[in-house]
Write a protein that holds these residues in place. Structure first.
Motif, PDB file in Angstrom:
ATOM      1  N   PHE A  20     -75.469  -8.371  50.426  1.00  0.00           N
ATOM      2  CA  PHE A  20     -76.381  -8.994  51.390  1.00  0.00           C
ATOM      3  C   PHE A  20     -77.739  -9.017  50.722  1.00  0.00           C
ATOM      4  O   PHE A  20     -77.976  -8.250  49.794  1.00  0.00           O
ATOM      5  CB  PHE A  20     -76.458  -8.177  52.686  1.00  0.00           C
ATOM      6  CG  PHE A  20     -75.183  -8.204  53.493  1.00  0.00           C
ATOM      7  CD1 PHE A  20     -74.732  -9.377  54.073  1.00  0.00           C
ATOM      8  CD2 PHE A  20     -74.434  -7.045  53.670  1.00  0.00           C
ATOM      9  CE1 PHE A  20     -73.561  -9.399  54.817  1.00  0.00           C
ATOM     10  CE2 PHE A  20     -73.268  -7.062  54.406  1.00  0.00           C
ATOM     11  CZ  PHE A  20     -72.827  -8.245  54.986  1.00  0.00           C
ATOM     12  N   THR A  23     -79.086  -5.715  49.554  1.00  0.00           N
ATOM     13  CA  THR A  23     -78.140  -4.608  49.721  1.00  0.00           C
ATOM     14  C   THR A  23     -76.812  -4.952  49.058  1.00  0.00           C
ATOM     15  O   THR A  23     -76.261  -6.024  49.283  1.00  0.00           O
ATOM     16  CB  THR A  23     -77.824  -4.372  51.221  1.00  0.00           C
ATOM     17  OG1 THR A  23     -79.042  -4.287  51.926  1.00  0.00           O
ATOM     18  CG2 THR A  23     -77.018  -3.104  51.421  1.00  0.00           C
ATOM     19  N   ALA A  25     -73.507  -4.048  49.701  1.00  0.00           N
ATOM     20  CA  ALA A  25     -72.790  -3.337  50.765  1.00  0.00           C
ATOM     21  C   ALA A  25     -71.432  -2.822  50.298  1.00  0.00           C
ATOM     22  O   ALA A  25     -70.992  -1.747  50.708  1.00  0.00           O
ATOM     23  CB  ALA A  25     -72.629  -4.250  51.982  1.00  0.00           C
ATOM     24  N   GLU A  44     -70.572   7.733  55.750  1.00  0.00           N
ATOM     25  CA  GLU A  44     -71.717   7.866  56.627  1.00  0.00           C
ATOM     26  C   GLU A  44     -72.174   6.473  57.073  1.00  0.00           C
ATOM     27  O   GLU A  44     -71.689   5.458  56.562  1.00  0.00           O
ATOM     28  CB  GLU A  44     -72.846   8.608  55.908  1.00  0.00           C
ATOM     29  CG  GLU A  44     -72.413  10.012  55.525  1.00  0.00           C
ATOM     30  CD  GLU A  44     -73.575  10.959  55.293  1.00  0.00           C
ATOM     31  OE1 GLU A  44     -73.491  12.086  55.782  1.00  0.00           O
ATOM     32  OE2 GLU A  44     -74.546  10.578  54.635  1.00  0.00           O
ATOM     33  N   ASN A  45     -73.112   6.454  58.005  1.00  0.00           N
ATOM     34  CA  ASN A  45     -73.633   5.167  58.464  1.00  0.00           C
ATOM     35  C   ASN A  45     -74.200   4.392  57.282  1.00  0.00           C
ATOM     36  O   ASN A  45     -74.906   4.958  56.459  1.00  0.00           O
ATOM     37  CB  ASN A  45     -74.739   5.381  59.501  1.00  0.00           C
ATOM     38  CG  ASN A  45     -74.172   5.953  60.775  1.00  0.00           C
ATOM     39  OD1 ASN A  45     -73.103   5.546  61.223  1.00  0.00           O
ATOM     40  ND2 ASN A  45     -74.858   6.921  61.344  1.00  0.00           N
ATOM     41  N   GLY A  46     -73.844   3.126  57.198  1.00  0.00           N
ATOM     42  CA  GLY A  46     -74.374   2.290  56.129  1.00  0.00           C
ATOM     43  C   GLY A  46     -73.587   2.360  54.833  1.00  0.00           C
ATOM     44  O   GLY A  46     -73.965   1.733  53.838  1.00  0.00           O
ATOM     45  N   ALA A  47     -72.483   3.089  54.810  1.00  0.00           N
ATOM     46  CA  ALA A  47     -71.699   3.240  53.575  1.00  0.00           C
ATOM     47  C   ALA A  47     -70.965   1.960  53.196  1.00  0.00           C
ATOM     48  O   ALA A  47     -70.560   1.794  52.049  1.00  0.00           O
ATOM     49  CB  ALA A  47     -70.711   4.389  53.727  1.00  0.00           C
ATOM     50  N   GLY A  48     -70.775   1.067  54.161  1.00  0.00           N
ATOM     51  CA  GLY A  48     -70.120  -0.210  53.845  1.00  0.00           C
ATOM     52  C   GLY A  48     -68.757  -0.403  54.492  1.00  0.00           C
ATOM     53  O   GLY A  48     -68.030  -1.342  54.158  1.00  0.00           O
ATOM     54  N   LYS A  49     -68.415   0.437  55.444  1.00  0.00           N
ATOM     55  CA  LYS A  49     -67.087   0.388  56.077  1.00  0.00           C
ATOM     56  C   LYS A  49     -66.888  -0.904  56.861  1.00  0.00           C
ATOM     57  O   LYS A  49     -65.887  -1.606  56.691  1.00  0.00           O
ATOM     58  CB  LYS A  49     -66.900   1.599  57.031  1.00  0.00           C
ATOM     59  CG  LYS A  49     -67.176   2.941  56.394  1.00  0.00           C
ATOM     60  CD  LYS A  49     -67.016   4.089  57.390  1.00  0.00           C
ATOM     61  CE  LYS A  49     -68.008   4.087  58.550  1.00  0.00           C
ATOM     62  NZ  LYS A  49     -69.395   4.419  58.162  1.00  0.00           N
ATOM     63  N   SER A  50     -67.830  -1.201  57.756  1.00  0.00           N
ATOM     64  CA  SER A  50     -67.666  -2.398  58.595  1.00  0.00           C
ATOM     65  C   SER A  50     -67.677  -3.659  57.748  1.00  0.00           C
ATOM     66  O   SER A  50     -66.935  -4.610  58.021  1.00  0.00           O
ATOM     67  CB  SER A  50     -68.775  -2.470  59.646  1.00  0.00           C
ATOM     68  OG  SER A  50     -68.627  -1.424  60.570  1.00  0.00           O
ATOM     69  N   THR A  51     -68.503  -3.671  56.719  1.00  0.00           N
ATOM     70  CA  THR A  51     -68.546  -4.835  55.840  1.00  0.00           C
ATOM     71  C   THR A  51     -67.178  -5.055  55.197  1.00  0.00           C
ATOM     72  O   THR A  51     -66.657  -6.177  55.168  1.00  0.00           O
ATOM     73  CB  THR A  51     -69.618  -4.644  54.744  1.00  0.00           C
ATOM     74  OG1 THR A  51     -70.886  -4.453  55.385  1.00  0.00           O
ATOM     75  CG2 THR A  51     -69.678  -5.835  53.813  1.00  0.00           C
ATOM     76  N   GLU A  60     -66.332 -12.238  56.852  1.00  0.00           N
ATOM     77  CA  GLU A  60     -67.320 -12.357  55.775  1.00  0.00           C
ATOM     78  C   GLU A  60     -66.563 -12.736  54.505  1.00  0.00           C
ATOM     79  O   GLU A  60     -65.434 -12.295  54.311  1.00  0.00           O
ATOM     80  CB  GLU A  60     -68.017 -11.000  55.521  1.00  0.00           C
ATOM     81  CG  GLU A  60     -68.855 -10.479  56.671  1.00  0.00           C
ATOM     82  CD  GLU A  60     -70.249 -11.058  56.692  1.00  0.00           C
ATOM     83  OE1 GLU A  60     -70.553 -11.937  55.850  1.00  0.00           O
ATOM     84  OE2 GLU A  60     -71.026 -10.631  57.557  1.00  0.00           O
TER      85      GLU A  60
HETATM   86  N1  LIG Z   1     -75.065  -9.033  58.033  1.00  0.00           N
HETATM   87  C1  LIG Z   1     -75.760  -8.205  57.255  1.00  0.00           C
HETATM   88  N2  LIG Z   1     -76.898  -8.614  56.655  1.00  0.00           N
HETATM   89  C2  LIG Z   1     -77.603  -7.781  55.855  1.00  0.00           C
HETATM   90  N3  LIG Z   1     -77.249  -6.509  55.572  1.00  0.00           N
HETATM   91  C3  LIG Z   1     -76.128  -6.051  56.132  1.00  0.00           C
HETATM   92  C4  LIG Z   1     -75.331  -6.853  57.016  1.00  0.00           C
HETATM   93  N4  LIG Z   1     -74.255  -6.118  57.422  1.00  0.00           N
HETATM   94  C5  LIG Z   1     -74.386  -4.918  56.833  1.00  0.00           C
HETATM   95  N5  LIG Z   1     -75.513  -4.859  56.074  1.00  0.00           N
HETATM   96  C6  LIG Z   1     -75.953  -3.734  55.249  1.00  0.00           C
HETATM   97  O1  LIG Z   1     -74.884  -3.329  54.441  1.00  0.00           O
HETATM   98  C7  LIG Z   1     -74.789  -1.931  54.337  1.00  0.00           C
HETATM   99  C8  LIG Z   1     -73.420  -1.475  54.822  1.00  0.00           C
HETATM  100  O2  LIG Z   1     -73.346  -1.665  56.228  1.00  0.00           O
HETATM  101  P1  LIG Z   1     -72.034  -1.445  57.084  1.00  0.00           P
HETATM  102  O3  LIG Z   1     -70.902  -2.092  56.382  1.00  0.00           O
HETATM  103  O4  LIG Z   1     -72.321  -1.864  58.465  1.00  0.00           O
HETATM  104  O5  LIG Z   1     -71.865   0.145  56.995  1.00  0.00           O
HETATM  105  P2  LIG Z   1     -70.997   1.146  57.905  1.00  0.00           P
HETATM  106  O6  LIG Z   1     -70.056   0.339  58.731  1.00  0.00           O
HETATM  107  O7  LIG Z   1     -70.312   2.037  56.909  1.00  0.00           O
HETATM  108  O8  LIG Z   1     -71.974   1.925  58.725  1.00  0.00           O
HETATM  109  C9  LIG Z   1     -75.938  -1.377  55.139  1.00  0.00           C
HETATM  110  O9  LIG Z   1     -77.004  -1.111  54.272  1.00  0.00           O
HETATM  111  C10 LIG Z   1     -76.268  -2.503  56.086  1.00  0.00           C
HETATM  112  O10 LIG Z   1     -77.627  -2.455  56.456  1.00  0.00           O
END
Ligand SMILES: Nc1ncnc2c1ncn2[C@@H]1O[C@H](COP(=O)(O)OP(=O)(O)O)[C@@H](O)[C@H]1O
Ligand SMILES: [Mg+2]
Length: 516
Positions: A20, A23, A25, A44-51, A60
């Motif tokens: 992103f 970032t 991700a 942890e939060n922000g590790a990239g799991k949801s991405t 995505e």
């Molecule tokens: N749509 C997006 N645009 C910009 N940055 C993103 C977006 N989605 C996630 N991020 C960034 O990517 C990183 C991983 O996020 P995310 O996958 O949500 O982590 P998790 O699910 O592990 O908490 C974070 O730094 C987050 O801020």
């Protein structure tokens, strides 16, 4: 000689990279999920799991990497492609129609038809069948809007099963559930995998992984930090992989040296809290344990001045504050970290710096009741540093912070008052493992500096680790009181269930303060 065929995985991600703006991700992530397993994706939060899950589910597009499902390479451009390949995802915010019934939601857009019309009886039968098969009891005729969150989640799962999902992805599914609902969800997931389905469980909670998964992939900063077999690993090993350093979980801190009584509560009653006696001394942490809803929150809210007192007396450093307002209590030396950091604790639209300065109008920060901007910024920078609050700048609104960072902000602000008494509820709820340790260390340091702390927590390990004495609240009354060394998990658990193992003792430190 022909090489052996490669193992065929339910899901196989190779070299997934997703960038992103600003970032990285996901950085060349490999994830292999076997058929019929519960695979935990941790971090942890922000590790990239949801991405990573968004890439897998076609929401995505990855910048690099490949995806195989059941051994076949796929290229998804939308979630419907992913569904057609047998994937199903339960998102954190459910996508159900509140005004429709369970059955209508489950079959929505994939309705059984008879003579061109939706066959409602068939829909209800289908829901019953799926529900019976997987132990997902829910009434097909109930309106979804009337159901508690745990049951709505079941409807989401049923919907995916109806569409033929063989692999279910659940992103932080327990974030919205009570502990009992979470336990029942794990029962459902086990039964799904026992019948050959595959589950990818995204979570940052260690206990869930240890109790509910077969294998674990840990992400840290967008990369795979560990691949583990759950039965061969430990909480410490997973925590170290998540944080990148050794983390001592369940650390029990040495007891403090209590001085004079700071807070004294006698015969205290408020809404569903009855006849509570307690005291908290300087240099002491008193823990309040109890199953949620047994009066802990109401007790603390009343002590903070947010709830009227029905009976009893409260003194703070000898001064009667029984009927004092919340503001008066603050001025007399009480700081408060509420459970609800959004509604009560912080102002989402105000900046991080302004949030950190709140309530500091009468402290060293202010000059004749005003807060000079330079002082506010310097104060914010100090606390951001000390508590490791992750914010782009101290001028971004508090609403831009993650839950864990908002919690650090709240605790940092309240500790900075150096108030003689701190009331703190659920100090580490929703906070990453690495940050939990920091918050615990800060609370112990606060105690050791001679402050009194009343700690309410639903985490028994937190109470045991921090508290010098533990009170158990049951149905609004103090059911038992234990010294630190007596407060083992079993003893507390029994008392929390209303059946204390032994007679309760008086453990209060000798009172050296003048009685008022
Ligand atoms: N749509 C997006 N645009 C910009 N940055 C993103 C977006 N989605 C996630 N991020 C960034 O990517 C990183 C991983 O996020 P995310 O996958 O949500 O982590 P998790 O699910 O592990 O908490 C974070 O730094 C987050 O801020
Ligand atoms: Mg996420």
């Amino acid at each position: 000689m022909t090489p052996p065929p490669p193992e065929n995985f339910a899901v196989e991600l190779r070299g997934i990279t997703k960038r992103f703006p600003g970032t990285l991700a996901n950085d060349a992530v490999d994830l292999t999920v076997r058929h019929g397993e519960i695979h935990a994706l941790m971090g942890e939060n922000g590790a990239g799991k949801s991405t990573l899950m968004s890439v897998l589910y076609g929401m995505e597009r990855a910048d690099a990497g490949s995806i195989r499902i059941d051994g076949r390479e796929v290229r998804f451009t939308s979630p419907s492609d992913a569904m057609a390949a047998g994937l199903g995802m339960v998102h954190q915010s459910f996508k159900l129609f509140d005004s429709l019934t369970v059955a209508e939601n489950v079959v929505y857009a994939a309705e059984p038809r008879r003579f061109g019309l939706v066959d409602r009886a068939a829909a209800r039968r289908r829901v019953r069948e799926l529900a019976d098969e997987h132990g997902l009891a829910v009434d097909p005729e109930a309106r979804v809007g009337d159901l508690p969150v745990g049951l709505r989640q079941r409807v989401e799962i049923l919907k995916l099963l109806h569409r033929g999902a063989r692999t279910l992805i659940l992103d932080e599914p327990t974030a919205v559930l009570t502990p009992a609902e979470a336990d029942s969800l794990f029962g459902v997931l086990k039964s799904l995998t026992a019948r050959g389905r595959t589950v990818v469980l995204v979570t940052h909670k260690l206990r869930e992984v240890l109790e509910g998964s077969d294998r674990v992939t840990v992400l840290r900063d967008g990369r795979v930090a560990a691949r583990l077999v759950t039965s061969d690993t430990t909480a410490d090993e997973i925590a170290a992989a998540m944080t990148g350093r050794a983390v001592e979980l369940d650390r029990v801190h040495a007891p403090g040296t209590p001085g004079e009584a700071v807070l004294r509560v006698t015969g205290f009653s408020t809404d569903s809290v009855h006849d509570v006696d307690l005291s908290v001394h300087a240099g002491e942490i008193v823990g309040v344990a109890g199953v949620a809803g047994n009066g802990q929150s109401k007790l603390v809210e009343a002590l903070a001045g947010l709830r009227p007192v029905a009976a009893g007396r409260v003194t703070l450093l000898g001064a009667d504050i029984t009927h004092a307002s919340a503001t008066e209590r603050r001025l007399k030396g009480l700081a408060y970290v509420p459970e609800d950091r959004h509604a009560v604790g912080t102002a989402p639209a105000a900046s991080v710096a302004d949030n950190l300065a709140m309530g500091h109008h009468r402290t060293t920060l202010s000059t004749r009741g005003l807060l000079p901007p330079a002082a506010v910024r310097a104060h914010a920078r100090r606390l951001v540093e000390r508590f490791g609050i992750k914010a782009a700048t101290t001028e971004v609104p508090a609403s831009a912070l993650s839950g864990g960072n908002l919690q650090k902000l709240l605790i940092g602000r309240e500790l900075a008052h150096e108030a003689p008494l701190l009331l703190v509820e659920q100090p580490t709820r929703g906070v990453d493992i690495g940050a939990i340790q920091n918050i615990h260390d800060q609370l112990i340091a606060y105690r050791d500096a001679g402050h009194a702390v009343l700690l309410v927590s639903a985490e028994l390990s937190e109470i045991r680790g921090l508290a010098d004495r533990v009170l158990v609240l049951y149905e609004g009354r103090v059911a038992a009181s234990y010294a630190k060394e007596e407060a083992d998990e079993r003893t507390l658990g029994l008392a929390m269930a209303g059946a204390p193992a032994e007679a309760t003792h008086e453990h209060e430190p000798p009172d050296t303060s003048p009685r008022t």
